[in-house]
Design an enzyme around this catalytic site. Structure first.
Site, PDB file in Angstrom:
ATOM      1  N   ASP A  22      16.115  23.966  28.217  1.00 30.91           N
ATOM      2  CA  ASP A  22      16.032  23.303  29.520  1.00 30.91           C
ATOM      3  C   ASP A  22      17.416  23.207  30.154  1.00 30.91           C
ATOM      4  O   ASP A  22      18.431  23.140  29.455  1.00 30.91           O
ATOM      5  CB  ASP A  22      15.438  21.895  29.328  1.00 30.91           C
ATOM      6  N   ASN A  24      18.533  25.353  32.834  1.00 28.73           N
ATOM      7  CA  ASN A  24      19.068  26.573  33.458  1.00 28.73           C
ATOM      8  C   ASN A  24      19.347  26.357  34.943  1.00 28.73           C
ATOM      9  O   ASN A  24      20.379  26.782  35.470  1.00 28.73           O
ATOM     10  CB  ASN A  24      18.069  27.731  33.338  1.00 28.73           C
ATOM     11  N   GLY A  25      18.387  25.700  35.603  1.00 25.31           N
ATOM     12  CA  GLY A  25      18.508  25.474  37.049  1.00 25.31           C
ATOM     13  C   GLY A  25      19.700  24.587  37.370  1.00 25.31           C
ATOM     14  O   GLY A  25      20.499  24.896  38.265  1.00 25.31           O
ATOM     15  N   ARG A  26      19.827  23.495  36.613  1.00 19.23           N
ATOM     16  CA  ARG A  26      20.945  22.564  36.883  1.00 19.23           C
ATOM     17  C   ARG A  26      22.288  23.188  36.545  1.00 19.23           C
ATOM     18  O   ARG A  26      23.285  22.948  37.203  1.00 19.23           O
ATOM     19  CB  ARG A  26      20.731  21.258  36.101  1.00 19.23           C
ATOM     20  N   HIS A  39      18.868  31.281  34.643  1.00 18.72           N
ATOM     21  CA  HIS A  39      17.954  31.894  33.675  1.00 18.72           C
ATOM     22  C   HIS A  39      18.605  33.109  33.027  1.00 18.72           C
ATOM     23  O   HIS A  39      18.487  33.326  31.831  1.00 18.72           O
ATOM     24  CB  HIS A  39      16.645  32.302  34.358  1.00 18.72           C
ATOM     25  N   THR A  68       2.522  26.543  30.770  1.00 17.20           N
ATOM     26  CA  THR A  68       1.422  26.735  31.723  1.00 17.20           C
ATOM     27  C   THR A  68       1.757  26.030  33.044  1.00 17.20           C
ATOM     28  O   THR A  68       1.348  26.468  34.108  1.00 17.20           O
ATOM     29  CB  THR A  68       0.085  26.198  31.157  1.00 17.20           C
ATOM     30  N   LEU A 133      14.037  36.801  10.180  1.00 16.22           N
ATOM     31  CA  LEU A 133      13.635  35.713  11.071  1.00 16.22           C
ATOM     32  C   LEU A 133      12.409  36.098  11.909  1.00 16.22           C
ATOM     33  O   LEU A 133      12.327  37.219  12.419  1.00 16.22           O
ATOM     34  CB  LEU A 133      14.804  35.398  12.021  1.00 16.22           C
ATOM     35  N   ARG A 196      11.871  14.431  26.731  1.00 15.80           N
ATOM     36  CA  ARG A 196      10.408  14.547  26.767  1.00 15.80           C
ATOM     37  C   ARG A 196       9.973  15.719  25.894  1.00 15.80           C
ATOM     38  O   ARG A 196      10.761  16.612  25.608  1.00 15.80           O
ATOM     39  CB  ARG A 196       9.938  14.897  28.199  1.00 15.80           C
TER      40      ARG A 196
HETATM   41  C1  FPP Z   1      14.337  25.739  31.739  1.00 16.02           C
HETATM   42  O1  FPP Z   1      15.324  25.548  32.695  1.00 16.02           O
HETATM   43  C2  FPP Z   1      14.115  27.149  31.403  1.00 16.02           C
HETATM   44  C3  FPP Z   1      12.976  27.874  31.628  1.00 16.02           C
HETATM   45  C4  FPP Z   1      11.795  27.313  32.301  1.00 16.02           C
HETATM   46  C5  FPP Z   1      12.855  29.269  31.264  1.00 16.02           C
HETATM   47  C6  FPP Z   1      13.640  29.748  30.078  1.00 16.02           C
HETATM   48  C7  FPP Z   1      13.800  31.203  30.158  1.00 16.02           C
HETATM   49  C8  FPP Z   1      14.892  31.915  29.758  1.00 16.02           C
HETATM   50  C9  FPP Z   1      16.023  31.339  29.042  1.00 16.02           C
HETATM   51  C10 FPP Z   1      14.963  33.366  30.054  1.00 16.02           C
HETATM   52  C11 FPP Z   1      13.928  34.278  29.507  1.00 16.02           C
HETATM   53  C12 FPP Z   1      13.561  34.032  28.100  1.00 16.02           C
HETATM   54  C13 FPP Z   1      13.445  34.948  27.135  1.00 16.02           C
HETATM   55  C14 FPP Z   1      12.877  34.513  25.822  1.00 16.02           C
HETATM   56  C15 FPP Z   1      13.863  36.342  27.246  1.00 16.02           C
HETATM   57  P1  FPP Z   1      14.901  24.905  34.086  1.00 16.02           P
HETATM   58  O2  FPP Z   1      14.678  26.006  35.043  1.00 16.02           O
HETATM   59  O3  FPP Z   1      13.749  24.003  33.874  1.00 16.02           O
HETATM   60  O4  FPP Z   1      16.196  24.097  34.453  1.00 16.02           O
HETATM   61  P2  FPP Z   1      16.284  22.760  35.322  1.00 16.02           P
HETATM   62  O5  FPP Z   1      15.486  21.715  34.587  1.00 16.02           O
HETATM   63  O6  FPP Z   1      17.741  22.459  35.322  1.00 16.02           O
HETATM   64  O7  FPP Z   1      15.741  23.076  36.670  1.00 16.02           O
END
Ligand code: FPP
Length: 246
Positions: A22, A24-26, A39, A68, A133, A196
């Protein structure tokens, strides 16, 4: 800085680590970049953590890659995530194979775009005999979906006379889950400061140790993984018993 890897007790490494990736966006927002770049950088962490888990002898690593509920995100972001998934599997598959990693998925992958589905099937097929693994990608997955699916499958067997309701015990129920054959995770990590479970592995984490870190997923590297394992090893797992019984 202490050498975290050498602090890990080799015969107490969790067999199964599950991770809610979790933040990536932030991470991207903080840097003034589009979310998609978050991402993309998250993929680097997937590689790092897969490598790190293999190095310390973890047997199963489950990554929550798409829930989902993630279908509710903007169409452009979903498209980018799916594209990233296909590209990553295609570009990493030979390296996974070389490193003896077996790829698996949990979740309704048939409902993914056809090229994503196909890339996953190819990856699973190519790596199916690997003995190192096992990397389990949770894709189009949610725990409630999985539990309902299991309940439905068992109800059908029961209705057709193949299974007596009184024979449904934990073992039978687990056999109907998508994690059938995979041991429950000893450790669940969630990055980005959120505390969570978000519909991830609800049945399987009944006794799992939870580890929350403020680090955003794109910054989560091997060192962070080893830190989580060290923290896990310092805890006492009692499974409802008292210290003296362990
Ligand atoms: C959460 O960050 C991340 C995801 C919903 C997607 C995770 C996907 C990847 C790391 C890339 C592809 C994966 C593979 C296995 C090749 P968020 O977008 O919810 O971040 P935020 O809460 O800050 O908005």
């Amino acid at each position: 800085m202490p050498d975290l890897k050498s602090m890990i007790i080799t015969d107490k490494v969790p067999r199964h680590i599950a991770i809610i990736m979790d933040g990536n966006g932030r991470w991207a927002k903080q840097k003034g970049m589009p979310r998609v770049l978050g991402h993309r950088n998250g993929v680097k962490s997937v590689r790092e953590v897969t490598e790190g888990a293999g190095e310390i002898g973890v047997e199963y690593l489950t990554l929550y890659a798409f829930s989902t509920e993630n279908w509710n995100r903007p169409a452009m972001e979903i498209k980018a995530l799916m594209g990233l998934l296909v590209d990553t599997i295609k570009s990493e598959i030979s390296s996974l194979n070389k490193n003896n990693v077996r790829l698996m998925t949990i979740g309704d992958i048939q409902a993914l775009p056809p090229d994503s589905y196909q890339a996953l099937l190819d990856g699973i097929e190519t790596t199916k005999n690997n003995t190192g693994l096992t990397l389990v990608l949770a894709l189009n997955y949610s725990a409630k979906w999985e539990i309902l699916r299991a309940a439905r499958a068992l109800a059908e067997q029961s209705a057709s006379g193949k299974l007596r309701p009184e024979d449904i015990d934990e073992k039978v129920f687990e056999g109907a889950l998508s994690t059938n054959g995979i041991p429950d995770p000893e450790l669940l990590i969630r990055t980005s400061g959120e505390t969570r479970i978000s519909n991830f592995l609800l049945w399987q984490i009944a006794y799992t140790e939870l580890y929350f870190t403020p680090v955003f997923w794109p910054d989560f590297d091997k060192k962070e993984l080893f830190q989580a394992v060290v923290s896990y090893q310092r805890r006492e797992r009692r499974f409802g018993m008292i210290s003296e019984q362990i």
